[in-house]
Design a protein around this motif. Sequence first.
Motif, PDB file in Angstrom:
ATOM      1  N   ALA A   9      75.618   6.462  21.922  1.00  0.00           N
ATOM      2  CA  ALA A   9      76.712   5.512  22.126  1.00  0.00           C
ATOM      3  C   ALA A   9      76.300   4.101  21.736  1.00  0.00           C
ATOM      4  O   ALA A   9      76.983   3.412  20.956  1.00  0.00           O
ATOM      5  N   SER A  10      75.148   3.651  22.236  1.00  0.00           N
ATOM      6  CA  SER A  10      74.757   2.271  21.963  1.00  0.00           C
ATOM      7  C   SER A  10      74.395   2.073  20.492  1.00  0.00           C
ATOM      8  O   SER A  10      74.736   1.055  19.887  1.00  0.00           O
ATOM      9  N   GLU A  11      73.737   3.075  19.904  1.00  0.00           N
ATOM     10  CA  GLU A  11      73.389   2.964  18.487  1.00  0.00           C
ATOM     11  C   GLU A  11      74.649   2.975  17.618  1.00  0.00           C
ATOM     12  O   GLU A  11      74.723   2.279  16.607  1.00  0.00           O
ATOM     13  N   PHE A  12      75.639   3.793  18.012  1.00  0.00           N
ATOM     14  CA  PHE A  12      76.890   3.801  17.254  1.00  0.00           C
ATOM     15  C   PHE A  12      77.522   2.409  17.271  1.00  0.00           C
ATOM     16  O   PHE A  12      77.919   1.869  16.229  1.00  0.00           O
ATOM     17  N   ASP A  13      77.592   1.831  18.473  1.00  0.00           N
ATOM     18  CA  ASP A  13      78.207   0.502  18.602  1.00  0.00           C
ATOM     19  C   ASP A  13      77.488  -0.538  17.743  1.00  0.00           C
ATOM     20  O   ASP A  13      78.104  -1.419  17.144  1.00  0.00           O
ATOM     21  N   ARG A  14      76.163  -0.401  17.701  1.00  0.00           N
ATOM     22  CA  ARG A  14      75.397  -1.364  16.915  1.00  0.00           C
ATOM     23  C   ARG A  14      75.632  -1.145  15.405  1.00  0.00           C
ATOM     24  O   ARG A  14      75.925  -2.074  14.659  1.00  0.00           O
ATOM     25  N   MET A  15      75.568   0.125  15.003  1.00  0.00           N
ATOM     26  CA  MET A  15      75.608   0.417  13.561  1.00  0.00           C
ATOM     27  C   MET A  15      76.980   0.182  12.956  1.00  0.00           C
ATOM     28  O   MET A  15      77.086  -0.179  11.769  1.00  0.00           O
ATOM     29  N   ILE A  16      78.000   0.414  13.748  1.00  0.00           N
ATOM     30  CA  ILE A  16      79.361   0.328  13.204  1.00  0.00           C
ATOM     31  C   ILE A  16      79.666  -1.110  12.753  1.00  0.00           C
ATOM     32  O   ILE A  16      80.535  -1.354  11.917  1.00  0.00           O
ATOM     33  N   LYS A  17      78.867  -2.071  13.294  1.00  0.00           N
ATOM     34  CA  LYS A  17      79.090  -3.480  12.915  1.00  0.00           C
ATOM     35  C   LYS A  17      78.375  -3.868  11.626  1.00  0.00           C
ATOM     36  O   LYS A  17      78.580  -4.960  11.112  1.00  0.00           O
ATOM     37  N   ILE A  18      77.468  -2.985  11.150  1.00  0.00           N
ATOM     38  CA  ILE A  18      76.706  -3.322   9.941  1.00  0.00           C
ATOM     39  C   ILE A  18      77.652  -3.367   8.738  1.00  0.00           C
ATOM     40  O   ILE A  18      78.445  -2.457   8.512  1.00  0.00           O
ATOM     41  N   LYS A  19      77.570  -4.439   8.006  1.00  0.00           N
ATOM     42  CA  LYS A  19      78.466  -4.598   6.837  1.00  0.00           C
ATOM     43  C   LYS A  19      77.933  -3.784   5.669  1.00  0.00           C
ATOM     44  O   LYS A  19      76.772  -3.881   5.336  1.00  0.00           O
TER      45      LYS A  19
END
Lengths: 558, 558
Positions: free
Chosen positions: B548-558
């Motif tokens: 969950a936390s990694e998804f939230d972080r990665m989804i913001k990567i441009k």
Amino acid sequence: MITKQLLDPKSIVVVGGSDDVQKPGGKVLKNLIDNNFKGDLYVVNPKLDNVQGIKSFRDVAELPQVDLAILAIAAKFCPQTVEVLAKQKSTKAFIILSAGFHEESEEGAKLEQQIVDTINQTGGCLIGPNCIGMMNTNYAGVFTTPVPKFDPKGVDFVSGSGATAVFIMESGMPKGLTFNSVYSVGNSAQMGVEEILEYLDESFDPKTSSRVKLLYVESVNQPQKLLKHASSLIRKGCKIAAVKAGSSSAGSRAASSHTGALASSDVAVDALFRKAGIVRCSGRDELTTVASIFMHPELQGKNIAVITHAGGPAVMLTDSLSNNGLEVPAIDGPKAKELLTKLFPGSSVANPIDFLATGTAEQLGFIIDACEKDFDHIDAMAVIFGSPGLFPVYDVYDLLDQKMRECRKPIFPILPSIINVKDEIDHFIAKGRINFPDEVTFGNALSKIYYTQKPAPEKPVLPKVDEAKIRKVIDNAENGYLQPEQVQDLLDAAGIHRAGEAIVTTQTDAIESAKKLGFPVVMKVVGPVHKSDVGGASLNVKDEKTVASEFDRMIKIK
Amino acid sequence: MITKQLLDPKSIVVVGGSDDVQKPGGKVLKNLIDNNFKGDLYVVNPKLDNVQGIKSFRDVAELPQVDLAILAIAAKFCPQTVEVLAKQKSTKAFIILSAGFHEESEEGAKLEQQIVDTINQTGGCLIGPNCIGMMNTNYAGVFTTPVPKFDPKGVDFVSGSGATAVFIMESGMPKGLTFNSVYSVGNSAQMGVEEILEYLDESFDPKTSSRVKLLYVESVNQPQKLLKHASSLIRKGCKIAAVKAGSSSAGSRAASSHTGALASSDVAVDALFRKAGIVRCSGRDELTTVASIFMHPELQGKNIAVITHAGGPAVMLTDSLSNNGLEVPAIDGPKAKELLTKLFPGSSVANPIDFLATGTAEQLGFIIDACEKDFDHIDAMAVIFGSPGLFPVYDVYDLLDQKMRECRKPIFPILPSIINVKDEIDHFIAKGRINFPDEVTFGNALSKIYYTQKPAPEKPVLPKVDEAKIRKVIDNAENGYLQPEQVQDLLDAAGIHRAGEAIVTTQTDAIESAKKLGFPVVMKVVGPVHKSDVGGASLNVKDEKTVASEFDRMIKIK
């Protein structure tokens, strides 16, 4: 805090000594008797006046003054006994074998603290509780066997686990390893591994002290102290090897259940040992093999002559040495030819030096002399000599012993025939020699020792930094990028050691520079960022010819 | 080409047999006598009528018909002797101990060829020349000692070097290793390592044949033959370990000087052994340790219970196993609690199972039974039991032997006290058991075996390829690039196994997919080429929370 009464007691009492040699109190007494303790020996046993032929007192209060007390009685009786001994009998050294202290319960921890307080008040020292005891050249104060051969130049061995200490000695003794002292610290109530090391460091005498120390530990409780004294000892010329068990997470859990060791980061332990210059071993056989190598002169370089009467083990040893970074360099020239004439036809001196199954003691002598005196690039000799069981080989092992006494270069004896010539090997070991029964175990250990760095100097000498030159390099940078030459100037100005470099644009310069820098060299194309993608990097270039061809190839890379 | 006369001769002649047991001809005769060869035994000696109590003939022509001839005479006399024996005495098996053949000179090579031709003409077989001989359960046709204990289920051992064979036996015997046959092939004039292996393969009988084969080789002359028969044997349930010495370039030079081995690329040897399923060892101690493990039931999984009465060696073993990819998993639950009640206070069953220095044979029985029956995730047991030397431990080792007979799971005995309880260990070994004296050497070898893959099937089964689907995927590619889903479809269509994947765009889907795929997972951002440069790759994600936390972080990567 070690006292002279612990090291060299004039009198010892075994409190709880009995006639039952299957119990610690009976066995430790038997060990003291059997191993010829020369001072006065007493027993305290409430039921007997004589135990194993030794005068026994019914009560500790009846004892005369006594230097060292070894306690093998229930934990709850220990504090009172220590009190009487410390305060009324001038006892300045205690070994408490009994368990049931802080390793078992909170109550036990209190008893242990009480004992330590009493001993500290009277300036005494304590080994244990919950240990097998200690022994040195003066006495065998342990309740276990085997009692190894003692020798002032033997190993000083400190163990955090008693049974493991026994098993380590059982691994070392068949090889011929001798000891100067063995400490089993048990609960380390007053003195742990670090305190013993501190004592060994502070009492070190270059003339008389043993130079080999072995440690078995499951936790490092005082890393700074360990680092300080281990590196200090090594700077004084000692060699230290250690097993720190619990390197894996499962092993660390196991260690914590065994000796209550707090999990220490294994990376930190590795770094600590590396900084101290300690050779880290993973098991008993490796530890005692490393210790056995330590008992020989130190390797001064990495070129080993492998001398053998049997090809196979020489090949395996050569593999082990070369695969681990040591060298078995070729031997040739007129002196080699001369040596060959002294050996039987079919022998080889190319290294391995193989003087065949029929080779004699006299021939081994010629070979060793040549390696010692004629082959200057050879730093050490490994002599492999077993037997297919046809005839005795006393003469060969006697010659080997003699040459080991005469030669300056280290000679390592690898005697694989532990069955066929057991008597000869025992005879060799009885002279104080050591055998390495497995050539590969030996080769791996020798390489590990060679590549363990000495400790950093106590006060690190920082490089001189030329700030003005650094400023100049930076100021001359275009767009914030530095050319290769500028990077080199920068490192030099900062006093940072680096591999030599040269930028060249012609084949001739490439060859000249390579010769100057020394082979092997790495060649890289200047320019492209991802050099290896375009074939612009070449490793381990070993000769002029390759420099030339690689230069021609690379200079074409766009 | 091995004949039954070589394996089970009804009569043997030693040509060159003498009374001097320090010479090969005398010693091989002594070995035949001492080890109770049951058939007819003759000697040929031009000067004597009786040698060591055996009838001697002055000339080979005077001999009766004889199955096997062992020659210990000068090379130049061998061809004529072989001629008479092969053609007039129906001799179908020869062991030539003598040296002086192709290893020495061209003339010797001619003599050797002459002998081979004669033997081939008459359908016989030849071991040697220039070897120590061979032995099996029927006779000891070697001129060396020791003669190990023979046992139809013991090791079949083939060595390219005679002295090395001796030293390997000397390494294995103290552990308790027994043998079924020992072949020293010497010059391999007619039969080399590959031919012996071929025979062992073709004659393999699942009911009676030994299943453990050991090889010592310095060159692989017929790689295809070695591969074929080694892998075939392993597919039939055998286990093979080998030392191929000369793995380094210096070692290879040494091997070439020793047995005339042509340098073989070590990478090729590694690949060959891996393909065949041979466990490659680097030294004698490792080889005999691996062989000792082979003599136990095969490990079916990687979870080991470490059972001990002493903490230290258990910690070191746990480290060795876990650092090499095996597991010492925690043991808990009601059955573990129940076991704990049967042990002394202070014991631990968490794994290592430590039943303390005071632990009894009965308690060891409870522990082994629980590991066998109650702890389903445990695949094997390593039992460490030494002794501090207070009392005998026959009862413990007898119990261990009994449990090893009863249990389905492998039990490995690690008995470190080779001095304190030498008699008990000898008694244990006399029952056909094996001891592993060093826990770390054992642990490293066990892991090596576990991670040596079985040979590939003889006829590889190729995956089914869905060509139509592949065509479709390719046709749908835009600009020649494939989307991740398309790559997966392509691999599936080609029948290529792959790790599971899922492309997700919401946190919920990420968690669901991770659960479906099974933890741990790798998470990567879709899009950027250099994913790790932007933090777009996360390894070893072990739980939903981290997904969950990694998804939230990665989804913001441009």
